[in-house]
Design an enzyme around this catalytic site. Structure first.
Site, short mmCIF file in Angstrom:
data_model
loop_
_atom_site.label_atom_id
_atom_site.label_comp_id
_atom_site.label_asym_id
_atom_site.label_seq_id
_atom_site.Cartn_x
_atom_site.Cartn_y
_atom_site.Cartn_z
N GLU A 70 0.81 -1.22 0.00
CA GLU A 70 0.00 0.00 0.00
C GLU A 70 0.84 1.27 0.00
O GLU A 70 0.44 2.29 -0.56
CB GLU A 70 -0.95 0.00 1.20
CG GLU A 70 -2.06 -1.05 1.13
CD GLU A 70 -1.63 -2.40 1.69
OE1 GLU A 70 -0.44 -2.59 1.99
OE2 GLU A 70 -2.52 -3.28 1.83
N PHE A 132 -11.46 -7.63 13.72
CA PHE A 132 -10.32 -8.02 12.88
C PHE A 132 -10.02 -6.92 11.86
O PHE A 132 -10.89 -6.46 11.14
CB PHE A 132 -10.65 -9.34 12.16
CG PHE A 132 -9.55 -9.79 11.24
CD1 PHE A 132 -8.32 -10.19 11.74
CD2 PHE A 132 -9.75 -9.81 9.87
CE1 PHE A 132 -7.30 -10.59 10.89
CE2 PHE A 132 -8.74 -10.22 9.01
CZ PHE A 132 -7.51 -10.61 9.53
N GLN A 133 -8.77 -6.51 11.82
CA GLN A 133 -8.27 -5.47 10.92
C GLN A 133 -8.99 -4.13 11.10
O GLN A 133 -9.14 -3.37 10.15
CB GLN A 133 -8.33 -5.93 9.45
CG GLN A 133 -7.33 -7.05 9.15
CD GLN A 133 -7.14 -7.33 7.68
OE1 GLN A 133 -8.03 -7.10 6.87
NE2 GLN A 133 -5.96 -7.83 7.32
N LYS A 182 -17.88 -1.35 5.68
CA LYS A 182 -18.24 -2.40 4.72
C LYS A 182 -19.75 -2.44 4.48
O LYS A 182 -20.20 -2.67 3.35
CB LYS A 182 -17.75 -3.76 5.24
CG LYS A 182 -17.71 -4.84 4.19
CD LYS A 182 -16.94 -6.06 4.67
CE LYS A 182 -16.83 -7.11 3.57
NZ LYS A 182 -16.02 -8.26 4.01
N MET A 496 24.32 9.35 2.20
CA MET A 496 24.26 10.65 2.84
C MET A 496 24.55 10.54 4.34
O MET A 496 25.24 11.40 4.92
CB MET A 496 22.88 11.29 2.60
CG MET A 496 22.78 12.73 3.09
SD MET A 496 23.98 13.82 2.29
CE MET A 496 23.11 14.25 0.77
#
Length: 581
Positions: A70, A132-133, A182, A496
């Site tokens: 993502e 969940f999630q 959802k 760097m």
């Protein structure tokens, strides 16, 4: 598509056409079409599954790119937005999918990039239950978005999307996030779309202050050593030609921030170079000699100013900036012009006198001569030793005729690309992570840029450290045959950080040396043509082969391990103390 699905899809299309009744998921996609969206970067998951199911029937109108993480989706959307000027759109599911977007959203926020991020969320009756999630994505993204909103009813979706696009693109652009439960994705409602044209108490376009414009013009007309600093605000307002007309009429030397780069051709006689920590010698040194400093669409960040107590104290400051929060934040303005850069420059142009400041401009030329002899020539024209990053970028610039889009990651290679690519095309040709400094930005951002501008040559310039942070997006590049050219400048170090360890930490190289994998082998495993260069004799032909190749290509160039980027203003020091070695 099997027959049953096709039949179901046709049935749904009839419902949409005849009754305008759609699911929330369908309503979301119809809303995106209303906003002119045709490209999405995303990754599916449980809580966003209804949207992905609906997307199956919109494949001919909405081109979805399946990223491999993502974060890559957010950066790809950024690259797309930065090159097209249109908002980038990305999808992610709830929980870890949503939190994986955060780095890209934060990057977009600080670099003023319009994004519309859509996340799925658990069903509304499960909110707050640690389902969940489930994660509080609104709380997590609140500090790094212009606006976020959670949709729990399907009929809220069109208005939320309309607001999202309006807020993301108006005023100072930035990211927004819409979180959709959802059950809202599954519920049906009667679809109707109205574009958002205003929001109560939100005033993204400031009214031009004519008195401030007149005061700015008077300062400019009376200046002996005027100096323009421009930033990304010039490109965001498409004011490249207005900036050119302004500085040419008044004869003013102008320098750029790294996000403003390519707003004016690099070789324009009034373009004196790069500001900041690894910028050019004259633009930094002479900041503390100008008498009027005109900042256009930039925010005086610490990498540009160094020690604020010693920054341009002798000068009158004119600050043109669309975001009022940036005015007087770091540097106090004598004349503040809260306006879009294009509007302000067009208002100033008829009020300023034609002028030349030849003696003042000569000072920049003298500094440029010193820098060329002491720094640039040895870097771009070495005849022995290991390959140098600067000579690679110099050759890339020559062979691509300065017309490519250069996308960079963060680190030494980024500064080298800024310094040594001779930009001739002012159409949003430079894409980098300027404010957040996100390693891993380059590869997916270049991917998004190439999707947004398939007819332009897009070159991703990456260090070996940053490449390994998001190299999984080679999978997306291969799957969709996105013709981005990937140039890895491999010094087997986090370069760097190593440079700072050498200069300021007694060369104690604490965990910066890298034992790297076979990058060419990795690229080939993804089905992408790749090559590796270690010798000067084959460098030019290898770069040319990369540029000539049809489709994606990875070129690894092994460069000197302990090369440093100069000039350099040490962190927190005055710009007057810029070092050439």
């Amino acid at each position: 598509m099997n027959a049953l699905v096709a039949e179901a899809s046709e049935k749904e299309k009839v419902i949409i056409t005849e009754k305008k009744m759609v699911t929330g998921a369908q309503g979301l996609l119809l809303s995106l079409l209303e906003e002119g969206v045709d490209t999405i970067f995303g990754y599916p998951g449980g809580a966003i599954m209804p949207i992905y199911d609906a997307l199956y029937d919109f494949a001919d109108q909405l081109k979805h790119h399946l990223v491999r993480h993502e974060q890559g989706g957010a950066h790809a959307a950024q690259g797309y937005a930065r090159i097209t000027g249109k908002p980038g759109v990305c999808f992610a599911t709830s929980g870890p999918g949503a939190t994986n977007l955060i780095t890209g959203i934060a990057d977009a926020q600080i670099d003023s990039t319009p994004l519309v991020c859509i996340t799925g969320q658990v069903a509304s009756h499960l909110l707050g239950t640690d389902a969940f999630q489930e994660t509080d994505v609104l709380g997590v993204t609140m500090p790094v978005t212009k606006w976020n909103y959670q949709v729990t009813r399907a009929d809220e979706i069109p208005e939320a999307i309309a607001k999202a696009f309006y807020i993301a693109t108006s005023g100072r652009p930035g990211p927004v996030l819409i979180d959709i439960t959802k059950d809202a994705q599954n519920a049906k409602f009667e679809f109707e779309y109205k574009k958002c044209k205003r929001i109560s108490s939100y005033y993204p376009v400031p009214k031009l202050n004519e008195k401030a414009i007149a005061a700015a013009a008077e300062l400019i007309n009376n200046a002996k050593k005027p100096y323009v600093l421009w930033g990304q605000g010039v490109l965001l307002s498409n004011a490249q030609e207005d900036l050119k007309a302004f500085i040419e009429k008044a004869g003013i030397p102008a320098a750029w921030t790294i996000l403003g780069l390519a707003g004016l051709p690099t070789d324009h006689p009034l373009n004196v170079g790069m500001l900041g920590m690894h910028g050019n010698y004259g633009p930094n040194l002479l900041t503390n000699e100008c008498d009027v400093l005109i900042a256009v669409g930039m925010r005086f960040d610490d990498r540009v100013t160094g020690d604020l107590k010693c920054y341009a104290r002798q000068a009158k400051i004119i600050h043109i900036e669309i975001d009022p929060a940036e005015i007087n934040k770091n540097v106090r303005a004598d004349v503040a012009v809260n306006a879009d850069a294009k509007v302000a420059l067009q208002a100033l142009l008829p009020l300023i006198n034609e002028n030349k400041h030849e003696a003042w401009l000569q000072k920049f030329r003298d500094c440029a001569k010193i820098e060329y002899e002491k720094v640039i020539a040895p870097e771009i024209l070495p005849t022995e030793g290991k390959l140098k990053m600067a000579e690679v970028m110099h050759l890339v610039s020559e062979l691509s005729e300065g017309k490519a889009v250069i996308v960079t990651d963060v680190g030494q290679h980024q500064m080298v690309a800024m310094r040594y690519y001779n930009f001739k095309d002012t159409r949003r040709s430079n894409i980098t992570s300027g404010g957040l400094g996100t390693m891993g930005f380059c590869l997916p951002a270049a991917m998004g840029a190439k999707v947004g501008a398939p007819d332009r040559q897009v070159i991703a310039v990456i260090g070996d450290g940053g490449f390994q942070m998001t190299l999984q997006e080679l999978g997306c590049i291969f799957q969709y045959q996105i013709g981005v050219k990937v140039l890895i400048l491999n010094n087997n170090f986090l370069g760097m950080v190593r440079q700072w360890q050498q200069l300021f930490h007694q060369k104690r190289y604490s965990f910066t040396e890298m034992v790297n994998p076979d990058f060419v082998g990795i690229a080939k495993a993804y089905g992408i043509t790749a090559n590796k260069v270690t010798q000067r004799e084959t460098l030019e032909s290898s770069i040319q082969a990369m540029l000539d190749h049809e489709g994606p290509y990875v070129l690894e160039v092994v460069v000197e391990k302990e090369d440093n980027v100069f000039p350099m203003v040490p962190a927190g020091d005055s710009v007057s103390n810029i070092r050439l070695s």
